[in-house]
Design a protein around this motif. Structure first.
Motif, PDB file in Angstrom:
ATOM      1  N   ALA A  14       0.826  -1.213   0.000  1.00 11.48           N
ATOM      2  CA  ALA A  14       0.000   0.000   0.000  1.00 11.48           C
ATOM      3  C   ALA A  14       0.853   1.253   0.000  1.00 11.48           C
ATOM      4  N   LEU A  19      -1.570   1.583  -3.999  1.00 12.60           N
ATOM      5  CA  LEU A  19      -2.792   2.356  -3.773  1.00 12.60           C
ATOM      6  C   LEU A  19      -3.399   2.832  -5.086  1.00 12.60           C
ATOM      7  N   CYS A  23      -7.061   1.975  -6.591  1.00 10.52           N
ATOM      8  CA  CYS A  23      -7.997   3.050  -6.961  1.00 10.52           C
ATOM      9  C   CYS A  23      -8.513   2.867  -8.387  1.00 10.52           C
ATOM     10  N   GLU A  36      -1.119  -4.741   3.374  1.00  6.68           N
ATOM     11  CA  GLU A  36       0.122  -4.005   3.636  1.00  6.68           C
ATOM     12  C   GLU A  36       0.716  -4.503   4.952  1.00  6.68           C
ATOM     13  N   PRO A  41       0.406   4.107   7.955  1.00  3.35           N
ATOM     14  CA  PRO A  41       0.860   4.695   6.685  1.00  3.35           C
ATOM     15  C   PRO A  41       2.224   5.352   6.839  1.00  3.35           C
ATOM     16  N   GLU A 113       0.179   9.247  -0.350  1.00  6.13           N
ATOM     17  CA  GLU A 113      -0.488   8.049   0.147  1.00  6.13           C
ATOM     18  C   GLU A 113      -1.790   8.398   0.860  1.00  6.13           C
ATOM     19  N   ILE A 117      -5.372   6.896  -0.119  1.00  6.34           N
ATOM     20  CA  ILE A 117      -6.118   6.123   0.886  1.00  6.34           C
ATOM     21  C   ILE A 117      -7.505   6.716   1.067  1.00  6.34           C
ATOM     22  N   GLN A 118      -7.583   8.043   1.106  1.00  9.29           N
ATOM     23  CA  GLN A 118      -8.877   8.715   1.223  1.00  9.29           C
ATOM     24  C   GLN A 118      -9.772   8.382   0.038  1.00  9.29           C
ATOM     25  N   ARG A 126     -10.775  -0.490   1.976  1.00  2.47           N
ATOM     26  CA  ARG A 126      -9.810  -0.109   3.015  1.00  2.47           C
ATOM     27  C   ARG A 126      -8.549  -0.943   2.869  1.00  2.47           C
ATOM     28  N   VAL A 127      -7.447  -0.389   3.311  1.00  2.00           N
ATOM     29  CA  VAL A 127      -6.180  -1.114   3.316  1.00  2.00           C
ATOM     30  C   VAL A 127      -6.177  -2.080   4.495  1.00  2.00           C
ATOM     31  N   ARG A 129      -4.154  -3.729   6.922  1.00  2.00           N
ATOM     32  CA  ARG A 129      -2.799  -3.546   7.432  1.00  2.00           C
ATOM     33  C   ARG A 129      -2.387  -4.678   8.378  1.00  2.00           C
TER      34      ARG A 129
END
Length: 546
Positions: A14, A19, A23, A36, A41, A113, A117-118, A126-127, A129
């Motif tokens: 990520a 990312l 997207c 990730e 982040p 990033e 992410i937003q 969502r990532v 993690r």
């Protein structure tokens, strides 16, 4: 693999490349998951330069304004030798009217990033993690990725494809056995993100050469935070691979930078400080079966020219639409063109940044003195020569890339046509009317059919042409159609009127009655074109790729 997949594409990593891939895939209707290893982040600036080609991609996604609001626009690269400014690149001289972004945007990687992410979150992704790839298996049906969590728990994720965007120590690359060749460069750097107090301003990209020392100044947040770098002459790395650099304090950073810029400087309030050593490495292939590599997993190189992150983002843009097309039932051979198009670009970036890095930072003693003597003389010519400035900015901004024709992703011209952007070239921007541009039509990361008529059209001609063109997008919600006509009458939905010649001139529709048809890929490159409204030819191409 007979079980139902958990997702269409699993993205590993990520960072900016992973990312961006996620997207673009979700925008293309692909079910995507992204994992990730890091639990948080990135907080450091790391990559810092966003080039024009990347900003054009962000504009197509509706994100450019968010990036511009958080970054600093650098309209030049100023070169100083022995403490004196002697010239450099001035993007105002670069004749870059085909892009809305004739500059470099300086923005920390952490901000890049955060914005991606937003955007992912706004699209419902969502990532995941604290999860890393432990291995993978693949067959004709898909990929099984073995996932390890930080608490030791192990799970599997089944997908049709997997993208390794997990950096220079890529687990995907290792699991697929893709060769990773290159070398570590001998030059070492001191690096800090900190406050800089000096006699110069805080909004220009500056390079300093002074004998054995090289320095860089990169604006990030005005006078409050900047990136500075200087040649490290201490040998301060604890092992041959430079994986364990010795600690760096601000005093050593300040002394090294002061020598490089040949003027007093005071550094304070560091948020990140480290020693840095560049690698030059790239893979022998970007794909093995259903696994793909992108970004630093496929190529790493020196920071010269600010190319690294941008190259990775363009990897993602090139790959995502091809995966989406194949998942919809498109030609599987499209996936082979990812390696064919992007690996030569990656290798060129690695080699060119290496040459640039060596020419600037790889000199010492007599060679460094000779460089410092000759460069000011050369800069007097370079700084005033529009052709040199134009070519330099086209390369720096990555607007000069042309993909090979004669592939499933880029058709060869059926008839000889020397005007306009050739198949495989980037589709340029052009004005339609005040407040309206071609890039407004190339939005949403979609395939675009662009019909151009310099010939004035009557109302009945407009309606007939719209009806004929409509078949190209029928049943293809991921393809949009735009008809641009000059002095047309009876305009309606899906038709753009322009009294300006700009779009026709840029797209090779040069004479009064000329017409043309273009198919532009989601990543902004010309896939197919015709110097007439060859609807049958366009339909045949779209049937294979869209």
């Amino acid at each position: 693999m007979s079980s139902e997949p958990d997702c269409d594409v699993l993205v590993v990593g990520a960072g900016p490349t992973g990312l961006m891939a996620a997207c673009l895939l979700v925008r293309s209707g692909v079910r995507v998951r992204i994992i990730e290893r890091r639990v948080e982040p990135t907080r450091e600036s790391r990559a810092f330069a966003v080039q024009a080609r990347t900003l054009e991609l962000m504009r197509a996604l509706g994100l450019a304004d968010r990036f511009l609001a958080r970054g600093v626009i650098a309209g030049s690269v100023n070169l100083h030798v022995g403490g004196r400014f002697h010239g450099g690149l001035n993007f105002d001289l670069a004749q870059a009217g085909d892009t809305p972004f004739p500059f470099i945007l300086m923005i920390p990687q952490s901000e890049t990033e955060a914005l991606l992410i937003q955007d992912l979150a706004e699209q419902g992704v969502r990532v995941e993690r604290g999860r890393e790839l432990g291995g993978l298996m693949q067959d004709d049906d898909g990929v099984i990725a073995h996932i390890r969590a930080l608490d030791g728990a192990e799970t599997e994720i089944r997908s049709a494809f997997i993208i390794g965007a997990d950096g220079s120590r890529s687990a995907v690359r290792e699991a697929t056995g893709i060769t990773w060749d290159g070398e570590m460069l001998p030059q070492r750097f001191l690096l800090a993100d900190c406050k800089v107090d000096w006699p110069l301003d805080h909004h220009r990209f500056r390079v300093f050469l002074n004998g054995r020392r090289i320095g860089l100044f990169l604006p990030l947040y005005g006078s409050q935070l900047s990136r500075v770098m200087a040649t490290d002459l201490s040998g301060g790395f604890g092992d041959g691979e430079a994986s364990q650099p010795l600690p760096l304090d601000l005093k050593e950073m300040q002394e090294g930078l002061s020598e490089a810029i040949n003027m007093p400087v005071t550094l304070s309030d560091p948020v990140w400080i480290t020693r840095y050593r560049a690698h030059h490495r790239f893979v022998d292939r970007y794909r093995r079966g259903r696994a793909f590599l992108a970004g630093d997993a496929a190529h790493i190189h020196s920071p010269a020219g600010g190319q690294g992150m941008n190259t990775g983002l363009q990897d993602a843009a090139n790959l995502a639409w091809k995966l989406a097309s194949v998942l919809r039932g498109g030609n599987p051979a499209l996936l082979d063109t990812y390696d064919g198009e992007r690996r030569p670009v990656g290798e060129k970036v690695v080699k060119s940044t290496g040459r640039l890095f060596a020419a600037a930072a790889g000199q010492a003693g007599f060679k460094a003195a000779l460089r410092d003597l000759i460069l000011p003389l050369a800069l007097k010519i370079i700084s005033r020569a529009r052709p040199i400035q134009t070519k330099a900015f086209r390369r720096l901004s990555q607007r000069d890339i042309v993909y090979p024709a004669g592939t499933p992703a880029v058709s060869r011209d059926a008839v000889a046509w020397k005007a306009g952007p050739v198949p495989g070239a980037r589709a340029p921007n052009a004005a339609l009317r005040p407040g309206r541009e071609v890039f407004d039509l190339l939005s949403g990361y979609r395939t675009v059919v662009l019909a151009l008529s310099r010939k004035p059209l009557e109302a009945h001609q407009v309606e007939h042409l719209k009806l004929s063109l409509a078949g190209l997008v029928a049943g293809r919600p991921h393809v949009s159609l735009h008809l641009v006509a000059r002095q047309a009458f009876g305009m309606g939905e899906g038709v753009e009127f322009t009294a300006l010649p700009d779009i026709f001139d840029r797209y090779g529709v040069g004479r009064g009655d000329d017409q043309a048809l273009y198919i532009i890929r989601p990543d902004g490159y010309v896939a197919w074109r015709s110097p007439s409204l060859n609807i049958q030819g366009a339909a045949a191409f779209l049937a294979d790729v869209a």
